[in-house]
Design an enzyme around this catalytic site. Structure first.
Site, PDB file in Angstrom:
ATOM      1  N   HIS A 301      36.264 -24.098  23.868  1.00 33.79           N
ATOM      2  CA  HIS A 301      35.551 -23.477  22.750  1.00 33.79           C
ATOM      3  C   HIS A 301      35.864 -24.292  21.498  1.00 33.79           C
ATOM      4  CE1 HIS A 301      34.363 -19.438  24.462  1.00 33.79           C
ATOM      5  NE2 HIS A 301      35.132 -19.909  25.427  1.00 33.79           N
ATOM      6  N   GLU A 371      40.662 -23.908  21.874  1.00 39.14           N
ATOM      7  CA  GLU A 371      39.819 -23.916  20.687  1.00 39.14           C
ATOM      8  C   GLU A 371      39.994 -25.299  20.071  1.00 39.14           C
ATOM      9  OE1 GLU A 371      37.775 -21.643  19.936  1.00 39.14           O
ATOM     10  OE2 GLU A 371      38.507 -19.755  20.775  1.00 39.14           O
TER      11      GLU A 371
HETATM   12 ZN   LIG Z   1      33.751 -19.756  21.526  1.00 43.13          ZN
END
Ligand SMILES: [Zn+2]
Length: 457
Positions: A301, A371
């Site tokens: 992500h 992330e």
């Molecule tokens: Zn995401």
């Protein structure tokens, strides 16, 4: 003094008036909001109300909210410190020169759907003895959900089934997180280009590797289709109330609907009508369930520079001490390479129905969420950091990816002895840092928001 509110207001009125002329809006865009909150429990309540939290500071959160979610937050007693047009949340991307149905020219290195298909086909064509494109499903708009399978044993490549330990890499659960497509794609390119490098060769010969760069092509294409970035998060399924989209990373079944997800279809974090209600998550479910050899999974992500591991649905720690130790040891080691912050997902706030709770909790696969960069919305461009960061982010994360592939045979091995080194042929991340700093639109104006804590998306 520069309060975040003043900064954001300045952003909204001063720097982001260039875009949107070509955009065709069919739905109300979310507002970028700043809400007072000091604890993870308070942040969870805000997430429960349907806000997608994008950045965390010690005194509050920043995130996207549609009107219903904002009303719920206020009703729950939270103080909304400021609201801004969603352009503010672009973190500086100005959208100039963007043509319809594709990335703006300055971001042309990012792959749209057709370009991604072409690249996967090219890789599989060039390395047909060890790589093959497999279709895992179709989206509601009829696009293919594709994976590249890499396996050096012909019969295993042909059948799609392997007795070797498997490692899986998935990108693009969230539409606007385009960088999360590029990094797994580059991993595939790297593994195949370096297939004769002894360390890579050893990994390829002893592992079963699957790379699924674009899980949400409908959402990803929508995000670039109207001539300006749409800040779109969900897929593009039509909901019963006429709104669009389910948050694919809230739609998995393990403790689905246990907080940090919304049952209002208009919300950014809408969980869907039931677990695995969506074509995309169904495709992942069928794919994972059909491959009992999978031992490691990484879901990419953006953004915030975090290494997250289960649980997301509860503040409790994993109750198997050895497993927890594997997660903590791996996360810490990987953080030395990419510089990201390792932590349990729910340390930020509760989010239920995500990929890794299911792949670990239900399937027993050691599973991480990365992330990727940038670190914040304000410093580096948030979801739209520009193509200039791609090489740096890949280089930061190559060793962590190779490490995961290596450990797929037995993740508990990490507790026993030091692992192999992954070579020194990678460019040091430092050389890119000054470029990013100079790239920015911030110019030091936003010093007080540079140090916000990261959030997960
Ligand atoms: Zn995401």
């Amino acid at each position: 003094m520069n309060t975040p509110r003043m900064v954001a207001t300045a952003l909204a009125i001063g720097l982001f008036s260039l875009s949107s002329s070509a955009a065709v809006q069919t739905e109300e865009l979310p507002k970028y909001v700043n809400i007072a909150a000091k604890t993870k429990e308070q942040r969870t309540l805000i997430a429960n109300a349907g806000v997608s939290i994008e950045a965390i500071r010690s005194d509050g959160i920043w995130g996207f909210a549609r009107p219903n979610a904002l009303a719920r937050v206020k009703k729950a007693g939270f103080k909304v410190l400021s609201t801004h047009s969603f352009e503010t949340g672009r973190g500086g991307h100005q959208g100039g020169g963007m043509s319809a149905k594709d990335f703006p020219s300055e971001d042309s290195r990012f792959h749209n759907y057709n370009e991604l298909i072409t690249e996967l086909d090219t890789l599989a064509g060039k390395h047909s003895d060890i790589a093959k494109v497999e279709q895992l499903g179709k989206t509601t708009e009829g696009r293919k959900i594709l994976a590249l399978h890499i396996n050096t044993t012909p019969i295993e490549l042909q059948s799609g089934q392997s007795t070797k330990p498997g490692a899986v890499f998935i990108g693009n659960h969230h539409a606007r997180e385009h960088l999360s497509i590029e990094i797994p794609l580059m991993l595939a390119q790297h593994l195949l280009a370096k297939r004769n490098d002894p360390a890579i060769q050893k990994l390829l010969e002893t592992r079963d590797i699957w790379i699924l760069p674009m899980l949400n092509p409908d959402g990803s294409e929508y995000d670039i289709a109207t001539g300006d970035y749409q800040m779109w998060r969900k897929n593009r399924a039509k909901n019963h109330d006429g709104t669009y989209g389910v948050d694919l990373n809230r739609n998995y079944s393990y403790f689905w609907n246990h907080g940090g997800a919304s049952n209002d279809p208009s919300d950014e974090t809408y969980m869907g009508t039931k677990p695995f209600s969506e074509n995309e998550t169904q495709a992942v479910k069928a794919f994972v369930e059909a491959h009992k050899n999978f031992k490691i999974l990484l879901s990419f992500h953006t953004f915030s520079e975090l290494i997250l591991y289960p649980w997301g649905h509860t503040y409790d720690k994993i109750n198997k001490p050895r497993d927890l130790q594997v997660y903590e040891t791996m996360a810490k080691q990987m953080s030395k390479w990419n510089g990201y912050t390792p932590q349990q997902s729910s340390d930020l706030y509760i989010a239920s129905g995500d990929t890794t709770d299911w792949t670990y909790g239900q399937q027993g696969i050691f599973s991480f969420t990365f992330e990727l960069s940038p670190r914040s919305m304000w410093f580096g461009g948030g979801f739209y950091p520009g193509e200039g960061v791609i090489d740096k982010v890949f280089n930061d994360n190559l060793k962590p990816c190779l490490y995961m592939i290596d450990l797929a045979d037995d993740p508990y091995r990490v507790l026993a002895k030091p692992l192999m080194s992954y070579g020194s042929s990678y460019q040091a991340p430092e050389k890119f840092i000054s470029k990013i700093q100079n790239d920015g639109q911030n110019n030091g104006l936003f010093a007080d928001v540079l140090f916000e804590k990261p959030a997960k998306f």
